[in-house]
Design an enzyme around this catalytic site. Sequence first.
Site, PDB file in Angstrom:
ATOM      1  N   LEU A   1      15.459  -0.376   1.281  1.00  0.00           N
ATOM      2  CA  LEU A   1      15.344  -0.360  -0.178  1.00  0.00           C
ATOM      3  C   LEU A   1      16.758  -0.439  -0.730  1.00  0.00           C
ATOM      4  O   LEU A   1      17.633   0.323  -0.307  1.00  0.00           O
ATOM      5  CB  LEU A   1      14.650   0.923  -0.653  1.00  0.00           C
ATOM      6  CG  LEU A   1      14.164   0.951  -2.105  1.00  0.00           C
ATOM      7  CD1 LEU A   1      13.070  -0.098  -2.323  1.00  0.00           C
ATOM      8  CD2 LEU A   1      13.634   2.332  -2.468  1.00  0.00           C
ATOM      9  N   ASP A   2      16.998  -1.389  -1.639  1.00  0.00           N
ATOM     10  CA  ASP A   2      18.341  -1.571  -2.174  1.00  0.00           C
ATOM     11  C   ASP A   2      18.865  -0.281  -2.778  1.00  0.00           C
ATOM     12  O   ASP A   2      18.111   0.521  -3.349  1.00  0.00           O
ATOM     13  CB  ASP A   2      18.348  -2.663  -3.250  1.00  0.00           C
ATOM     14  CG  ASP A   2      18.099  -4.045  -2.687  1.00  0.00           C
ATOM     15  OD1 ASP A   2      18.254  -4.229  -1.465  1.00  0.00           O
ATOM     16  OD2 ASP A   2      17.732  -4.944  -3.477  1.00  0.00           O
ATOM     17  N   ARG A   3      20.162  -0.112  -2.686  1.00  0.00           N
ATOM     18  CA  ARG A   3      20.808   1.081  -3.246  1.00  0.00           C
ATOM     19  C   ARG A   3      20.496   1.238  -4.731  1.00  0.00           C
ATOM     20  O   ARG A   3      20.274   2.347  -5.222  1.00  0.00           O
ATOM     21  CB  ARG A   3      22.323   0.976  -3.038  1.00  0.00           C
ATOM     22  CG  ARG A   3      23.115   2.144  -3.585  1.00  0.00           C
ATOM     23  CD  ARG A   3      24.598   1.976  -3.263  1.00  0.00           C
ATOM     24  NE  ARG A   3      25.376   3.117  -3.688  1.00  0.00           N
ATOM     25  CZ  ARG A   3      26.671   3.286  -3.437  1.00  0.00           C
ATOM     26  NH1 ARG A   3      27.321   2.356  -2.749  1.00  0.00           N
ATOM     27  NH2 ARG A   3      27.304   4.358  -3.852  1.00  0.00           N
TER      28      ARG A   3
ATOM     29  N   THR B   1      17.888   0.307  -6.356  1.00  0.00           N
ATOM     30  CA  THR B   1      16.458   0.434  -6.637  1.00  0.00           C
ATOM     31  C   THR B   1      15.999   1.862  -6.383  1.00  0.00           C
ATOM     32  O   THR B   1      16.361   2.469  -5.371  1.00  0.00           O
ATOM     33  CB  THR B   1      15.649  -0.524  -5.744  1.00  0.00           C
ATOM     34  OG1 THR B   1      16.128  -1.856  -5.923  1.00  0.00           O
ATOM     35  CG2 THR B   1      14.174  -0.478  -6.091  1.00  0.00           C
TER      36      THR B   1
ATOM     37  N   ARG C   1      14.524  -9.592  -7.184  1.00  0.00           N
ATOM     38  CA  ARG C   1      15.693  -9.774  -8.054  1.00  0.00           C
ATOM     39  C   ARG C   1      16.037 -11.249  -8.215  1.00  0.00           C
ATOM     40  O   ARG C   1      16.300 -11.727  -9.334  1.00  0.00           O
ATOM     41  CB  ARG C   1      16.875  -8.984  -7.486  1.00  0.00           C
ATOM     42  CG  ARG C   1      16.612  -7.490  -7.401  1.00  0.00           C
ATOM     43  CD  ARG C   1      17.602  -6.759  -6.509  1.00  0.00           C
ATOM     44  NE  ARG C   1      18.956  -6.826  -7.037  1.00  0.00           N
ATOM     45  CZ  ARG C   1      20.004  -6.242  -6.453  1.00  0.00           C
ATOM     46  NH1 ARG C   1      19.843  -5.584  -5.308  1.00  0.00           N
ATOM     47  NH2 ARG C   1      21.197  -6.330  -6.994  1.00  0.00           N
TER      48      ARG C   1
END
Length: 357
Positions: free
Chosen positions: A162-164, A166, A273
């Site tokens: 999970l992206d930082r 997000t 994104r």
Amino acid sequence: MKPLGAKVQGRSGVGATRADERRPAAIHLRVDVDGDGQRLDNHLVRVLKGVPRAWIWRSIRTGQVRLNGHRVAVHARLAPGDDIRVPPVRRPVREPAEGPGAGAASRPLADCTVIHEDPAWLVLDKPAGLAVHGGSGVAAGLIERLRATRPQDRFLELAHRLDRETSGLIVVARSRPALLSLHRQFAAGGPAKHYRALVAGRWGRARARLEFPLERVAAPDGDRRVRVVAGAAPAATEVTLLEVRPGDPGRGQPAWFSLLDCRLLTGRTHQIRVHLSHAGFPIIGDPKYGDFTLNKVLHKHGFNRMFLHAFSVTLSHPIDGHRCYFESPVPDVFDLLEPAPARPSDASAERDDTSCR
């Protein structure tokens, strides 16, 4: 992991010092069932508590780490009984300090909420701004801090990324069988993952399917980027309009914001994104693919995060197989402005379930 004894290989004879004679030896580690199928680098990060990932990568790439006596790549997979030779490890002694990075791994995860826990897995609600693992200037991410605060857990591994930037749901396995089961599910596209995204512009369709092939590229600053390229890896996102919200053009905002539900049909890096940005609806606050001028305007008013949230996931229990549903409430900050009810036109409704290619 069980150390297997090894000879100390220090210098002797003329010029040898007492410090040389006490030089620490390489150690040998035997892989047990918890390491079955795990990548070599990830296994050493888990076993060598406190050793920087960068040191581990460098030691593997330079051949100082050997697997069954051979040089291997960082992504080599392990099996029970494998022998890993590791060069002498010097863990830095850290004095108590204040400021960013001090004791990062030991910080409690008070900013994370445990949504669900059983012997097979953990489901956590991650805040925006917290990296899921250390590296690239991050002293300790969620998984390192989780291991430090739960020493009773012998095995803790991320089941997905999970992206930082997000926020939202992240799944952590508590055993090797659970991790392999989860990996198989994610690889097969079994879990239904839904995100909430606040974007600039008025989304005109009740539902749409975005299908733009994606390619990862190296950015000049060394960071990773993704772009739409014909013939690249296929990627699909299903987007549903939830509501539209008026903006304030007089203050540098767009005339409209849209709140979207995004379901991942594939799992490419930065997929939602890039897809939304390519479609002309960048996510608010996105530092890589967003509207940078708008981001600066909103930052001045205290909105300094990316408005993407991992809202829900439906997947099978990794051990007994029953279906599970987890949900993370959308953060209050998503109520950026008072919403106006979404009113797609009749023409837009006729385009329901159409695809953007």
